[in-house]
Motif scaffolding. Structure first.
Motif, PDB file in Angstrom:
ATOM      1  N   ALA A  24      10.133 -11.575   3.355  1.00 40.88           N
ATOM      2  CA  ALA A  24       9.825 -11.557   1.921  1.00 40.88           C
ATOM      3  C   ALA A  24       8.416 -12.062   1.645  1.00 40.88           C
ATOM      4  O   ALA A  24       7.746 -11.580   0.721  1.00 40.88           O
ATOM      5  CB  ALA A  24      10.845 -12.409   1.167  1.00 40.88           C
ATOM      6  N   THR A  25       7.946 -13.019   2.437  1.00 43.16           N
ATOM      7  CA  THR A  25       6.574 -13.509   2.280  1.00 43.16           C
ATOM      8  C   THR A  25       5.575 -12.385   2.543  1.00 43.16           C
ATOM      9  O   THR A  25       4.594 -12.219   1.807  1.00 43.16           O
ATOM     10  CB  THR A  25       6.318 -14.687   3.229  1.00 43.16           C
ATOM     11  N   GLY A  26       5.844 -11.608   3.598  1.00 45.86           N
ATOM     12  CA  GLY A  26       4.973 -10.468   3.875  1.00 45.86           C
ATOM     13  C   GLY A  26       5.037  -9.412   2.784  1.00 45.86           C
ATOM     14  O   GLY A  26       4.009  -8.835   2.407  1.00 45.86           O
ATOM     15  N   LEU A  27       6.234  -9.164   2.260  1.00 44.68           N
ATOM     16  CA  LEU A  27       6.368  -8.181   1.177  1.00 44.68           C
ATOM     17  C   LEU A  27       5.644  -8.652  -0.083  1.00 44.68           C
ATOM     18  O   LEU A  27       5.059  -7.837  -0.808  1.00 44.68           O
ATOM     19  CB  LEU A  27       7.849  -7.958   0.877  1.00 44.68           C
ATOM     20  N   THR A  28       5.682  -9.959  -0.337  1.00 43.39           N
ATOM     21  CA  THR A  28       4.965 -10.493  -1.500  1.00 43.39           C
ATOM     22  C   THR A  28       3.466 -10.300  -1.352  1.00 43.39           C
ATOM     23  O   THR A  28       2.773  -9.930  -2.313  1.00 43.39           O
ATOM     24  CB  THR A  28       5.288 -11.976  -1.687  1.00 43.39           C
ATOM     25  N   ALA A  29       2.959 -10.547  -0.133  1.00 41.65           N
ATOM     26  CA  ALA A  29       1.533 -10.317   0.111  1.00 41.65           C
ATOM     27  C   ALA A  29       1.185  -8.844  -0.049  1.00 41.65           C
ATOM     28  O   ALA A  29       0.117  -8.496  -0.582  1.00 41.65           O
ATOM     29  CB  ALA A  29       1.166 -10.807   1.512  1.00 41.65           C
ATOM     30  N   MET A  30       2.069  -7.956   0.374  1.00 41.94           N
ATOM     31  CA  MET A  30       1.817  -6.525   0.223  1.00 41.94           C
ATOM     32  C   MET A  30       1.812  -6.108  -1.246  1.00 41.94           C
ATOM     33  O   MET A  30       1.097  -5.179  -1.624  1.00 41.94           O
ATOM     34  CB  MET A  30       2.881  -5.734   0.992  1.00 41.94           C
ATOM     35  N   SER A  31       2.595  -6.804  -2.079  1.00 38.82           N
ATOM     36  CA  SER A  31       2.677  -6.429  -3.493  1.00 38.82           C
ATOM     37  C   SER A  31       1.390  -6.698  -4.258  1.00 38.82           C
ATOM     38  O   SER A  31       1.184  -6.128  -5.338  1.00 38.82           O
ATOM     39  CB  SER A  31       3.833  -7.171  -4.165  1.00 38.82           C
ATOM     40  N   VAL A  32       0.536  -7.578  -3.725  1.00 40.43           N
ATOM     41  CA  VAL A  32      -0.726  -7.887  -4.403  1.00 40.43           C
ATOM     42  C   VAL A  32      -1.932  -7.385  -3.606  1.00 40.43           C
ATOM     43  O   VAL A  32      -3.058  -7.785  -3.873  1.00 40.43           O
ATOM     44  CB  VAL A  32      -0.854  -9.411  -4.652  1.00 40.43           C
ATOM     45  N   ALA A  33      -1.660  -6.528  -2.625  1.00 46.79           N
ATOM     46  CA  ALA A  33      -2.753  -5.982  -1.823  1.00 46.79           C
ATOM     47  C   ALA A  33      -3.606  -5.033  -2.662  1.00 46.79           C
ATOM     48  O   ALA A  33      -3.131  -4.427  -3.622  1.00 46.79           O
ATOM     49  CB  ALA A  33      -2.199  -5.258  -0.589  1.00 46.79           C
ATOM     50  N   ARG A  34      -4.856  -4.911  -2.289  1.00 45.88           N
ATOM     51  CA  ARG A  34      -5.766  -4.022  -3.012  1.00 45.88           C
ATOM     52  C   ARG A  34      -5.492  -2.566  -2.684  1.00 45.88           C
ATOM     53  O   ARG A  34      -5.667  -1.695  -3.534  1.00 45.88           O
ATOM     54  CB  ARG A  34      -7.215  -4.380  -2.679  1.00 45.88           C
ATOM     55  N   SER A  35      -5.076  -2.293  -1.455  1.00 50.05           N
ATOM     56  CA  SER A  35      -4.796  -0.918  -1.064  1.00 50.05           C
ATOM     57  C   SER A  35      -3.455  -0.473  -1.657  1.00 50.05           C
ATOM     58  O   SER A  35      -2.495  -1.247  -1.708  1.00 50.05           O
ATOM     59  CB  SER A  35      -4.739  -0.825   0.463  1.00 50.05           C
ATOM     60  N   PRO A  36      -3.350   0.755  -2.115  1.00 49.42           N
ATOM     61  CA  PRO A  36      -2.088   1.226  -2.713  1.00 49.42           C
ATOM     62  C   PRO A  36      -0.969   1.421  -1.697  1.00 49.42           C
ATOM     63  O   PRO A  36       0.205   1.384  -2.064  1.00 49.42           O
ATOM     64  CB  PRO A  36      -2.482   2.548  -3.373  1.00 49.42           C
ATOM     65  N   LEU A  37      -1.291   1.654  -0.413  1.00 47.92           N
ATOM     66  CA  LEU A  37      -0.254   1.914   0.584  1.00 47.92           C
ATOM     67  C   LEU A  37       0.678   0.714   0.783  1.00 47.92           C
ATOM     68  O   LEU A  37       1.907   0.896   0.760  1.00 47.92           O
ATOM     69  CB  LEU A  37      -0.888   2.340   1.908  1.00 47.92           C
ATOM     70  N   PRO A  38       0.153  -0.512   0.992  1.00 47.73           N
ATOM     71  CA  PRO A  38       1.085  -1.653   1.107  1.00 47.73           C
ATOM     72  C   PRO A  38       1.942  -1.854  -0.137  1.00 47.73           C
ATOM     73  O   PRO A  38       3.127  -2.191  -0.036  1.00 47.73           O
ATOM     74  CB  PRO A  38       0.143  -2.844   1.341  1.00 47.73           C
ATOM     75  N   ARG A  39       1.369  -1.643  -1.312  1.00 52.65           N
ATOM     76  CA  ARG A  39       2.149  -1.799  -2.537  1.00 52.65           C
ATOM     77  C   ARG A  39       3.263  -0.754  -2.609  1.00 52.65           C
ATOM     78  O   ARG A  39       4.379  -1.051  -3.056  1.00 52.65           O
ATOM     79  CB  ARG A  39       1.247  -1.704  -3.763  1.00 52.65           C
ATOM     80  N   LEU A  40       2.976   0.469  -2.151  1.00 50.84           N
ATOM     81  CA  LEU A  40       3.981   1.524  -2.147  1.00 50.84           C
ATOM     82  C   LEU A  40       5.112   1.191  -1.168  1.00 50.84           C
ATOM     83  O   LEU A  40       6.299   1.388  -1.475  1.00 50.84           O
ATOM     84  CB  LEU A  40       3.343   2.855  -1.775  1.00 50.84           C
ATOM     85  N   ILE A  41       4.742   0.671   0.007  1.00 45.25           N
ATOM     86  CA  ILE A  41       5.759   0.285   0.994  1.00 45.25           C
ATOM     87  C   ILE A  41       6.647  -0.825   0.440  1.00 45.25           C
ATOM     88  O   ILE A  41       7.887  -0.789   0.571  1.00 45.25           O
ATOM     89  CB  ILE A  41       5.081  -0.164   2.308  1.00 45.25           C
ATOM     90  N   GLN A  42       6.036  -1.800  -0.220  1.00 42.81           N
ATOM     91  CA  GLN A  42       6.814  -2.902  -0.788  1.00 42.81           C
ATOM     92  C   GLN A  42       7.765  -2.409  -1.867  1.00 42.81           C
ATOM     93  O   GLN A  42       8.946  -2.799  -1.905  1.00 42.81           O
ATOM     94  CB  GLN A  42       5.857  -3.965  -1.355  1.00 42.81           C
ATOM     95  N   ARG A  43       7.293  -1.550  -2.738  1.00 45.05           N
ATOM     96  CA  ARG A  43       8.157  -1.043  -3.818  1.00 45.05           C
ATOM     97  C   ARG A  43       9.286  -0.171  -3.259  1.00 45.05           C
ATOM     98  O   ARG A  43      10.424  -0.224  -3.748  1.00 45.05           O
ATOM     99  CB  ARG A  43       7.323  -0.259  -4.833  1.00 45.05           C
ATOM    100  N   THR A  44       8.976   0.633  -2.235  1.00 46.29           N
ATOM    101  CA  THR A  44      10.013   1.476  -1.630  1.00 46.29           C
ATOM    102  C   THR A  44      11.077   0.633  -0.953  1.00 46.29           C
ATOM    103  O   THR A  44      12.279   0.900  -1.077  1.00 46.29           O
ATOM    104  CB  THR A  44       9.377   2.440  -0.615  1.00 46.29           C
ATOM    105  N   TRP A  45      10.648  -0.384  -0.207  1.00 48.05           N
ATOM    106  CA  TRP A  45      11.583  -1.291   0.473  1.00 48.05           C
ATOM    107  C   TRP A  45      12.494  -1.975  -0.550  1.00 48.05           C
ATOM    108  O   TRP A  45      13.719  -2.014  -0.374  1.00 48.05           O
ATOM    109  CB  TRP A  45      10.790  -2.335   1.262  1.00 48.05           C
ATOM    110  N   THR A  46      11.911  -2.481  -1.608  1.00 51.65           N
ATOM    111  CA  THR A  46      12.690  -3.164  -2.636  1.00 51.65           C
ATOM    112  C   THR A  46      13.672  -2.214  -3.307  1.00 51.65           C
ATOM    113  O   THR A  46      14.835  -2.570  -3.550  1.00 51.65           O
ATOM    114  CB  THR A  46      11.749  -3.778  -3.682  1.00 51.65           C
ATOM    115  N   PHE A  47      13.209  -1.002  -3.597  1.00 50.62           N
ATOM    116  CA  PHE A  47      14.073  -0.020  -4.255  1.00 50.62           C
ATOM    117  C   PHE A  47      15.269   0.344  -3.375  1.00 50.62           C
ATOM    118  O   PHE A  47      16.410   0.413  -3.854  1.00 50.62           O
ATOM    119  CB  PHE A  47      13.258   1.233  -4.582  1.00 50.62           C
ATOM    120  N   LEU A  48      15.041   0.547  -2.092  1.00 49.08           N
ATOM    121  CA  LEU A  48      16.105   0.964  -1.193  1.00 49.08           C
ATOM    122  C   LEU A  48      17.152  -0.130  -0.995  1.00 49.08           C
ATOM    123  O   LEU A  48      18.357   0.128  -1.098  1.00 49.08           O
ATOM    124  CB  LEU A  48      15.517   1.375   0.162  1.00 49.08           C
TER     125      LEU A  48
END
Length: 243
Positions: free
Chosen positions: A37-61
Motif C-alpha cells: 500500500a505504501t508503494g501504491l500511495t507513492a504511485m498515486s502521486v507520481a508525475r507520470s500517468p502510468l503509475p497513477r493508472l496502475i494504482q487506480r486499476t489495482w484499487t478498482f479490481l
C-alpha cells in the motif's frame, strides 16, 4: 452441566492450538499489504500517468471483487495454469496458507492505500511549505514532516482495517486451512454442536481483536501530539525600576 463444561473446555483447547495459524496469516498479510500500500500511495502521486493508472486499476479490481472470490481464484484458478502447476511456483501455490496470504495482501493493500492516500491529502500544506523554507531535501521532508503527519492521520482508519483483516482470516477455512474457523468446522462435523463451538470460536476472535484494539489505541494516543501536555512557558524575570 458438567458434561457441557467439559465439552466447551475441550473445544476451546483445540481452537487455541489453531490461533498461531490465524495470527500467522494476519501478520504476514498485514505487513505485506502495508508495504504494498505504501508503494501504491507513492504511485498515486507520481508525475507520470502510468503509475497513477496502475494504482487506480489495482484499487478498482481488488476493492470491487469479494475477497473470498479472490482466494478461490488464486487457490483453485492458478492451479489450472500450466506454467504454474508444472513450474517452480507450484510449491507455493499448492499451499493454502500462502494463497490466503497472497489474496489478503492484494485485497487489503487496495484499502490501506486509499487510507494512506486520503491521509496524505490531509497533511497540512503549511507544514510542508515550512519544511521547504527550512531547506529540507525531499527525503528529509518526507521523513520528518510528511510521514509523521500521515501516520497520525491514517492510524485510526488503519487500525479499523487491521481489525477487519483479523476477521477476514476466517475465510482461509474455505480452502482447507485449519485456522480457528477451520478447526471449529471440523469439531462441528464430529459433534454436531454448532452453537457451542461457534461461540467458543467467536470468543477467541473477540479476544484477539480486543488485544489488537487496545495496542493500536495506545499507539494512537502516544502519537497524538494534541493530547500531549504542553510545557509551561518560562516566567520572564520581574523588571526592576531604574534608579
Amino acid at each position: 452441566m458438567e458434561e457441557h463444561l467439559t465439552f466447551i473446555g475441550s473445544v476451546t483447547a483445540q481452537l487455541v492450538r489453531a490461533v498461531p495459524v490465524t495470527l500467522l496469516i494476519l501478520a504476514v498479510s498485514g505487513v505485506c499489504a502495508t508495504v504494498l500500500a505504501t508503494g501504491l500511495t507513492a504511485m498515486s502521486v507520481a508525475r507520470s500517468p502510468l503509475p497513477r493508472l496502475i494504482q487506480r486499476t489495482w484499487t478498482f479490481l481488488f476493492r470491487g471483487t469479494p475477497l473470498i472470490l479472490q482466494i478461490f481464484m488464486i487457490y483453485y484458478g492458478f492451479a489450472m495454469v500450466p506454467w504454474i502447476r508444472h513450474g517452480i511456483l507450484w510449491a507455493a501455490f499448492r499451499d493454502p496458507v500462502f494463497c490466503t496470504c497472497l489474496a489478503m495482501t492484494c485485497c487489503c493493500s487496495a484499502y490501506i492505500a486509499e487510507i494512506f492516500r486520503g491521509a496524505l491529502a490531509a497533511v497540512p500544506r503549511g507544514e510542508i511549505e515550512a519544511g521547504r523554507a527550512c531547506g529540507m531535501t525531499g527525503f528529509m521532508l518526507l521523513r520528518r514532516v510528511i510521514a509523521p503527519s500521515l501516520i497520525r492521520i491514517a492510524l485510526p482508519s488503519y487500525s479499523n482495517e487491521i481489525i477487519m483483516m483479523t476477521k477476514s482470516t476466517s475465510l482461509a477455512s474455505t480452502i482447507t486451512v485449519l485456522d480457528i474457523t477451520g478447526v471449529a468446522q471440523q469439531v462441528i462435523a464430529h459433534s454436531y454442536r454448532t452453537l457451542d463451538v461457534f461461540c467458543a470460536a467467536a470468543a477467541l476472535y473477540l479476544l484477539i481483536n480486543a488485544t489488537l484494539s487496545t495496542l493500536l489505541t495506545a499507539l494512537e494516543r502516544r502519537l497524538d501530539v494534541d493530547r500531549a501536555p504542553t510545557p509551561l512557558a518560562p516566567i520572564p524575570p520581574t523588571l526592576e525600576p531604574l534608579s
